[in-house]
Write a protein that holds these residues in place. Structure first.
Motif, PDB file in Angstrom:
ATOM      1  N   LYS A 184       0.822  -1.208   0.000  1.00  9.42           N
ATOM      2  CA  LYS A 184       0.000   0.000   0.000  1.00  9.42           C
ATOM      3  C   LYS A 184       0.859   1.262   0.000  1.00  9.42           C
ATOM      4  O   LYS A 184       0.590   2.210  -0.754  1.00  9.42           O
ATOM      5  N   ARG A 231      -1.025   0.495  -9.012  1.00  9.70           N
ATOM      6  CA  ARG A 231      -1.015   1.820  -9.632  1.00  9.70           C
ATOM      7  C   ARG A 231      -1.853   1.823 -10.911  1.00  9.70           C
ATOM      8  O   ARG A 231      -2.542   2.811 -11.218  1.00  9.70           O
ATOM      9  N   PHE A 253       1.010   3.916  -3.290  1.00 14.47           N
ATOM     10  CA  PHE A 253       0.599   5.319  -3.174  1.00 14.47           C
ATOM     11  C   PHE A 253       1.789   6.266  -3.130  1.00 14.47           C
ATOM     12  O   PHE A 253       1.615   7.478  -3.157  1.00 14.47           O
TER      13      PHE A 253
END
Length: 394
Positions: free
Chosen positions: A297, A325, A301
């Motif tokens: 995660k 992504r 991000f």
């Protein structure tokens, strides 16, 4: 009446050809009792799938099983004797042998059982018809509940009344979706009666331990394509019950992008895509898995170039980050990214701490190493050792 002779498995079936497994069968049969292979190993052999756990079932009570094993020179371990299970060690391998049972009382989490000499009674306490198949030591399949047609049709069907089966053990709600993801005909849809029974018993999931729920979720997410099952779980409220705040929007894309990048199914990636609140706690994930989930995660991000992700964490993590992504952008990843992943995963920083000593030490040594590594990464992993050592202070 038990249905036999409908199918005989080939003698080359791994567990039929296993001399150690056959030695266990011989030990019980020589004592005048019946013993059968049962459940997943029979199911998977019929479907031509890789072996599942090799379990056996017998009409002999546990104490008799132990006596017969010892008489045959085999080691017997009472691993779950109060529930009818004895592990017989043959050729260094353990085989679980369980006495036929019938449920006396259930509370949705565990059952009180009584031993039985009836295969049909034993079959009736199982969850799905495709798991209530037995095979003798010669490979002859015995089908006491008519599960073979369901299996061949890839139809996941509860035994008798779905409501009753679910209330015996609420984990069967999750098992239904897990078995559907692994074994069901993807074009057949889900049985309305089963879904209705699940929907009316969802609150029972709250009585289950996080460990049991987590184990089932991991197995479900490891299926080749769990997306259809997850979508139905969301539609009827199961997904949000076990993972509040989760969202299956990306599930189909993840599976598609895994195929595109030739990445193996990864339950942790799929779990990261689903998300939810306090996932590691709710599923009682192992520390290594919880840490991996956070890494995926944070990297997805973050702004780190994918080549650097591959360098620091390996190609599998880098592919997973590319997939996440791509889900965010709702655009398939370019195959060109595979070259960046390869370059990053194969890159080796040419500087060692000893190369900077004794000029640098302690915290200054760590800072200098980090500076040179950053320069080397930004160069596309091309800056050589000598050039790095000649770099002036920043």
């Amino acid at each position: 009446m038990d249905r036999t002779n409908e199918l005989t498995l080939p003698a080359s079936t791994s567990w039929l050809a296993d001399a150690d497994a056959q030695a266990v069968c011989d030990a019980i049969r020589q004592g005048g009792h019946n013993i059968y292979f049962v459940g997943g190993c029979v199911r998977n052999a019929i479907l031509g799938l890789p072996d599942s756990d090799v379990d056996m079932s017998t009409d002999a009570i546990p104490e008799k099983v132990m006596d017969l094993a010892k008489d045959a020179g085999l080691k017997a371990v009472p691993t779950g004797i109060e529930h009818g299970t004895v592990t017989i060690v043959s050729g260094g391998k353990g085989f679980e042998v369980t006495t036929f049972r019938r449920d006396v009382e259930t509370d949705g989490r565990r059952a009180v059982v009584a031993f039985s000499d009836s295969m049909r009674e034993d079959a009736l306490r199982r969850d799905f018809t495709m798991n209530a198949l037995y095979a003798d030591a010669r490979g002859r399949v015995i089908d006491p509940l008519g599960g073979l047609p369901d299996l061949l049709a890839r139809h996941v069907r509860f035994i008798d009344d779905p409501q009753a089966r679910i209330r015996e053990d609420y984990l069967r709600i999750l098992r239904y979706f897990r078995f559907s993801a692994w074994y069901a005909d993807p074009h057949a849809g889900f049985e309305p009666e089963a879904l209705a029974a699940i929907a009316s018993n969802i609150t029972g999931l709250e009585t289950l331990s996080a460990e049991r729920i987590g184990a089932e979720v991991k197995k479900l997410l490891a299926a080749p394509d769990p997306a259809p099952a997850i979508a139905v779980m969301r539609q009827i409220g199961v997904l949000n019950t076990i993972l509040p705040g989760s969202d299956d929007t990306w599930s189909t894309m993840v599976v598609h992008f895994e195929t595109l990048l030739d990445a193996p199914p990864d339950w942790r990636l799929r779990l990261a895509a689903i998300g939810g609140a306090d996932v590691a706690h709710r599923l009682r994930l192992a520390k290594v898995d919880a840490k991996h989930l956070e890494l995926l995660k944070e990297s997805a991000f973050g702004s780190q170039a994918i080549a650097e992700v591959a360098y620091r964490h390996g190609s599998d993590v880098a592919k997973a980050v590319v997939i996440l992504r791509a889900c965010m952008s709702e655009q398939p990843p370019s195959l060109a990214v595979l070259e960046s992943i390869r370059e990053g995963a194969e890159a080796r920083f040419p500087i060692r701490a000893v190369d900077l000593m004794p000029q640098y030490s302690g915290a200054a040594l760590g800072q200098r190493l980090a500076y040179l590594e950053r320069f080397w990464i930004d160069s596309g992993f091309t800056a050589g050792r000598d050039a790095l050592l000649r770099l002036p202070e920043p």
